[in-house]
Scaffold this motif. Structure first.
Motif: not given
Lengths: 258, 258
Positions: B117-127
């Protein structure tokens, strides 16, 4: 995590890499960083790449020779990518972690150092010969040189895996995952399968004269997923809603006189 | 190395990190990089950090959604640092590598994706919910977020260790190290120990009336090091030079009439 394990960086050129190393260490619970004659440190770039591991950077020890860095250590590993003129016994990172684990189990105060060389040339032969063991991360031969932050990450990861295994804290996959709801009991599952069978009989999907393997396959599928009790309740709820819809439809049929 | 394993990066912000990922992949023999809607790519910074893994960057596939990136995959792992509202079965990277190894052993053409996922927030729950399994690198809870290049390095390292083990290419530590000289035979070792004993008798270090454990300790020390035949010759040469010096000394003594 184990204490008394130093990460020793020799002549690091890019200060950003020192920051990346500090971050990798802190991620895995390591704190003791020793810098042998770094080219430029402290630096803004190191702090940026440390991404919050500033404490590891500010507590880093700075010495002028590798000899000084490792003089009090009982177990010294050099990381090395290439084969050398005179071969030295080589371990992979997992074997290294196993050796450290055995040593720490016997006496957690034993001092260990893991030494990383320059970004472009690694460690000199003289430096390698100061170390008892050589550790080699098994990269592909044609492109063998890891970024120093990545190399420290792999080594620190193996040390942490070894530590967690020894402490009995290595979470067992899936079965050990902390779950928010208790798993369904066998009784709940049996009621679910009985309900399921009744419903698909009513919808006509299950032919009682030719049941084939339907219920066995459904049972295998659901049980493989290790359902929890809320999930079983949801499935039961869905079945009940199907039952009601069927009942409603047949009532309507009766009312319209079909 | 296994083929048909994609590294999928979702919405990466810093293009330098994409370069670091490409390098980490190539180090471990991986080639398939998929970028889901990267913030800025291609970029100079990515090429610099790739440090020679430009082929991985230039062959990277670019798609706009995670769904598109993984649609043809039979086994999809999401990397995740934090526990989520609804827990998902979690594996550590070693367990992931074991699962991939089993799948590849059965059918090497099976397509696998590992999603970061993204550097700051990782993956969303949907992802996360698009992925079958969640993989968690066991970092310390208080400082759990790895640099994305480092995270890919750990995952790729575990996949490579699994691959090498399956291919029977995991070099056995020490015993398996390619050595430049044949190990000494037992016969060569026995002659060495006999020579050693004679010499220390002459120097007076070994007292034939009180031999204690001297020869046992010497034997244990030398044999623990698994000496090769050149090393044994060197030790024999040293003993011979000692023998000669002793002889010379006693001749000199005779000549001066002592």
């Amino acid at each position: 995590m184990y204490t008394e394990i130093k990460i020793v960086l020799v002549n690091t050129t890019h200060s950003g890499n020192i920051g990346a190393v500090a971050r990798a260490m802190k991620n895995m619970g390591m704190t003791d960083l020793v810098l042998v004659d770094p080219k430029s440190f402290p630096s803004e770039e190191a702090s940026v790449r440390a991404a919050g591991a500033d404490d590891v950077l500010s507590n880093a020890m700075r010495v002028s020779t590798l000899k000084e860095a490792i003089k009090d250590c009982e177990l010294v590993f050099a990381t090395s990518a290439r084969a050398r003129h005179i071969p030295w016994p080589i371990m992979d990172p997992r074997e290294m972690a196993a050796v450290v684990g055995e040593v720490k189990k016997a006496d957690s105060a034993k001092k260990v150092a893991i030494v990383f060389g320059r970004e472009d040339r690694g460690l000199t032969n003289d430096e390698l010969h100061l170390c008892q063991h050589h550790v080699c991360i098994p990269s592909v031969e044609a492109f063998s040189s890891l970024n120093i932050g990545s190399a420290v990450q792999v080594i620190a990861y193996e040390l942490r895996m070894g530590f967690l295994a020894q402490a009995g804290q290595l979470q067992c996959p899936q079965w050990g995952t902390k779950w928010d709801v208790p798993l369904a009991t066998q009784d709940q599952l049996d009621l679910l399968f009985a309900h399921f069978e009744q419903t698909v009989l009513k919808t006509g999907f299950l032919d009682p004269d030719k049941p084939r393997q339907l219920m066995t396959r459904i049972r295998r599928l659901i049980m493989r997923a290790l359902p929890d009790s809320i999930e079983v309740n949801i499935l039961r709820g869905i079945l009940t809603s199907v039952d009601k819809s069927i009942k409603l439809k047949s009532q309507l049929k009766k009312e319209v006189g079909e």
